[in-house]
Structure formats: structure tokens, C-alpha cells
Design a protein around this motif. Structure first.
Motif, PDB file in Angstrom:
ATOM      1  N   SER A 167       0.833  -1.210   0.000  1.00 36.19           N
ATOM      2  CA  SER A 167       0.000   0.000   0.000  1.00 36.19           C
ATOM      3  C   SER A 167       0.864   1.256   0.000  1.00 36.19           C
ATOM      4  CB  SER A 167      -0.925   0.000   1.221  1.00 36.19           C
ATOM      5  OG  SER A 167      -1.830  -1.079   1.170  1.00 36.19           O
ATOM      6  N   ALA A 168       1.964   1.223   0.752  1.00 39.53           N
ATOM      7  CA  ALA A 168       2.855   2.380   0.808  1.00 39.53           C
ATOM      8  C   ALA A 168       3.493   2.637  -0.543  1.00 39.53           C
ATOM      9  CB  ALA A 168       3.932   2.161   1.866  1.00 39.53           C
ATOM     10  N   ARG A 169       3.891   1.574  -1.224  1.00 39.93           N
ATOM     11  CA  ARG A 169       4.478   1.722  -2.558  1.00 39.93           C
ATOM     12  C   ARG A 169       3.451   2.287  -3.540  1.00 39.93           C
ATOM     13  NH1 ARG A 169       9.398  -1.022  -3.522  1.00 39.93           N
ATOM     14  NH2 ARG A 169       9.995  -2.492  -1.878  1.00 39.93           N
ATOM     15  N   ALA A 170       2.230   1.772  -3.456  1.00 40.77           N
ATOM     16  CA  ALA A 170       1.180   2.240  -4.363  1.00 40.77           C
ATOM     17  C   ALA A 170       0.895   3.720  -4.134  1.00 40.77           C
ATOM     18  CB  ALA A 170      -0.084   1.413  -4.167  1.00 40.77           C
ATOM     19  N   ALA A 171       0.841   4.128  -2.857  1.00 42.65           N
ATOM     20  CA  ALA A 171       0.578   5.533  -2.540  1.00 42.65           C
ATOM     21  C   ALA A 171       1.728   6.419  -3.009  1.00 42.65           C
ATOM     22  CB  ALA A 171       0.374   5.691  -1.040  1.00 42.65           C
ATOM     23  N   ALA A 172       2.965   5.941  -2.818  1.00 48.94           N
ATOM     24  CA  ALA A 172       4.127   6.720  -3.236  1.00 48.94           C
ATOM     25  C   ALA A 172       4.198   6.827  -4.753  1.00 48.94           C
ATOM     26  CB  ALA A 172       5.396   6.086  -2.685  1.00 48.94           C
ATOM     27  N   ALA A 173       3.856   5.738  -5.432  1.00 50.16           N
ATOM     28  CA  ALA A 173       3.875   5.765  -6.895  1.00 50.16           C
ATOM     29  C   ALA A 173       2.842   6.745  -7.427  1.00 50.16           C
ATOM     30  CB  ALA A 173       3.611   4.359  -7.435  1.00 50.16           C
ATOM     31  N   LYS A 174       1.693   6.784  -6.734  1.00 51.20           N
ATOM     32  CA  LYS A 174       0.638   7.711  -7.152  1.00 51.20           C
ATOM     33  C   LYS A 174       1.118   9.159  -7.014  1.00 51.20           C
ATOM     34  CE  LYS A 174      -4.367   8.189  -6.647  1.00 51.20           C
ATOM     35  NZ  LYS A 174      -5.562   7.725  -5.903  1.00 51.20           N
ATOM     36  N   ALA A 175       1.979   9.371  -6.016  1.00 51.13           N
ATOM     37  CA  ALA A 175       2.522  10.713  -5.793  1.00 51.13           C
ATOM     38  C   ALA A 175       3.834  10.910  -6.561  1.00 51.13           C
ATOM     39  CB  ALA A 175       2.751  10.940  -4.314  1.00 51.13           C
ATOM     40  N   ASP A 176       4.161   9.954  -7.430  1.00 56.35           N
ATOM     41  CA  ASP A 176       5.386  10.024  -8.238  1.00 56.35           C
ATOM     42  C   ASP A 176       6.657  10.075  -7.408  1.00 56.35           C
ATOM     43  OD1 ASP A 176       3.662  12.163 -10.545  1.00 56.35           O
ATOM     44  OD2 ASP A 176       4.039  10.004 -10.696  1.00 56.35           O
ATOM     45  N   LYS A 177       6.637   9.357  -6.274  1.00 55.23           N
ATOM     46  CA  LYS A 177       7.811   9.328  -5.434  1.00 55.23           C
ATOM     47  C   LYS A 177       8.547   7.979  -5.469  1.00 55.23           C
ATOM     48  CE  LYS A 177       6.089  12.726  -2.127  1.00 55.23           C
ATOM     49  NZ  LYS A 177       5.685  12.967  -0.733  1.00 55.23           N
ATOM     50  N   MET A 178       7.826   6.947  -5.869  1.00 52.81           N
ATOM     51  CA  MET A 178       8.440   5.630  -5.879  1.00 52.81           C
ATOM     52  C   MET A 178       7.826   4.821  -7.019  1.00 52.81           C
ATOM     53  SD  MET A 178       8.364   2.629  -2.958  1.00 52.81           S
ATOM     54  CE  MET A 178       8.999   3.696  -1.681  1.00 52.81           C
ATOM     55  N   PRO A 179       8.629   4.241  -7.898  1.00 50.88           N
ATOM     56  CA  PRO A 179       8.066   3.452  -8.992  1.00 50.88           C
ATOM     57  C   PRO A 179       7.527   2.129  -8.493  1.00 50.88           C
ATOM     58  CG  PRO A 179      10.449   3.278  -8.982  1.00 50.88           C
ATOM     59  CD  PRO A 179      10.094   4.312  -7.937  1.00 50.88           C
ATOM     60  N   LEU A 180       6.398   1.727  -9.092  1.00 52.51           N
ATOM     61  CA  LEU A 180       5.867   0.402  -8.776  1.00 52.51           C
ATOM     62  C   LEU A 180       6.684  -0.657  -9.489  1.00 52.51           C
ATOM     63  CD1 LEU A 180       1.996   0.825  -8.885  1.00 52.51           C
ATOM     64  CD2 LEU A 180       3.333   0.071  -6.951  1.00 52.51           C
TER      65      LEU A 180
END
Length: 214
Positions: free
Chosen positions: A201-214
Motif C-alpha cells: 500500500s505504501a508503494r502504491a501511494a508513493a507511486a501515485k505521488a510520483d515518489k516511488m516506482p511500482l
């Protein structure tokens, strides 16, 4: 009773001591919140009702079922309810079969959710004898409703994906491989599973914010 926040923390601290990926990710995203479900027949009935429909639709169907069958949807009433009545409430033919199988098992005493076998595999076998309750549903129940700390739902897609990511694997491991990889994490695999969902979930949220690639 589900795994408490303290139990999750203790389990994850133990995992962090033997698996660097847990220590690294705990520093990044912190500890997960407990996942809690009520113990007993109604939780599994709600699981059946909610399969492949939205939360809102499942809630509407449940309300209709209680209106038509009776408050609490007691097992004897569900087992005896005409199929047409259950269909009118919104259950598909398949879900009717599943709901009745669950209700009949409980009403007949074939399964008692207050006295499931202490051995996890025996408890899973008892639950999967019910139509519509597969291994994943049984494992989720044991983990969230009973707080069994070493249950590892390796068939869960998110668990597989995040296990692969945490361990730096080039691709998502299979269910069998996911079980093998987690063997050293016993007796804390329940905490590990909850952490994989938390990390996913944290990765998905970060990816949505363009902070971490899925």
C-alpha cells in the motif's frame, strides 16, 4: 482476537533482526496497524456475500438478507431459506450454494468457530470443507479473526508481489516459492504477511505521488 499492535511490533522486530529487508523497510514506512475481523460464522458469511462486488453493494445485499431472513442471519435460518428469497436479496446462484454450505456446517455442528483445531493446517482443512471457502479465505480468517501469528497466505497476489520486491527478486514468486521463501520467518509469518500488505500500500501511494516506482 487479531494480532495486536504490540504483537505485530514484536514479530517485525524479530524479523528485522534476521532479514535486512524488513529492517530497511520498517525505517521507511514504519509499523502496520492491526487488521481486525470479528470471530465467527458471520465474518465468513460476509466474505461470501462480498465476493466480486463493491463494499457498498455487499452492504446493501447484507441489509436485504437481514430484512428477508432475519436479523443476524442465524445459520438455521439461512440454511432453511428458499433459494428464490436469497436470490431476490442479491445473491448469485453460486453464492447461495456457498452461504447454505456454511450455514449448514455451522447449524449441524460440523464446524464450531469457537473450537477450531489449534493446528493451523487442521483448521484450514476444516474450513475449506465448506463450499466457497478456499485456502486464502481460511488463512485470512485465521490471521485476522483469530490472530494466529504464523499464518502465511502465500496465495495472495499482493503478498507474492511484495515478498519478491522486499527480497529483490527479478519477478513475482509463485505461491509455492512464496511459501518456501518465508519458511525462515516462522513463527512470525503472520506479522510478515501484514507487513507485505502495508508495504504494498505504501508503494502504491508513493507511486501515485510520483515518489516511488511500482
Amino acid at each position: 482476537m487479531s494480532l495486536s499492535a504490540e504483537q505485530l511490533r514484536n514479530g517485525l522486530d524479530a524479523l528485522a533482526a534476521i532479514e535486512p529487508c524488513f529492517a530497511r523497510m520498517l525505517k521507511q514506512i514504519g509499523y502496520p496497524e492491526p487488521r481486525i475481523r470479528a470471530r465467527g460464522y458471520q465474518t465468513l458469511l460476509r466474505t461470501i456475500v462480498g465476493q466480486q462486488v463493491s463494499v457498498a453493494a455487499a452492504s446493501s445485499i447484507w441489509t436485504k438478507l437481514e430484512t428477508m431472513v432475519g436479523a443476524g442471519l442465524v445459520p438455521e435460518a439461512v440454511a432453511a431459506a428458499p433459494d428464490d428469497l436469497l436470490r431476490a436479496a442479491g445473491l448469485s446462484r453460486q453464492k447461495i450454494a456457498y452461504a447454505k454450505s456454511l450455514a449448514e456446517h455451522v447449524a449441524s455442528g460440523a464446524i464450531d468457530f469457537d473450537r477450531l483445531p489449534a493446528d493451523d493446517e487442521e483448521a484450514i482443512a476444516r474450513m475449506t470443507a465448506i463450499k466457497g471457502i478456499g485456502r486464502w479465505s481460511a488463512e485470512i480468517y485465521l490471521l485476522f479473526a483469530e490472530g494466529r501469528g504464523d499464518v502465511w497466505p502465500a496465495g495472495d497476489l499482493a503478498v507474492q508481489i511484495e515478498t519478491g520486491r522486499l527480497l529483490g527478486l527479478p519477478e513475482r514468486p509463485s505461491e509455492r516459492e512464496t511459501r518456501r521463501l518465508a519458511a525462515p520467518w516462522s513463527p512470525h509469518r503472520g506479522a510478515a504477511a501484514i507487513f507485505t500488505w502495508h508495504s504494498y500500500s505504501a508503494r502504491a501511494a508513493a507511486a501515485k505521488a510520483d515518489k516511488m516506482p511500482l
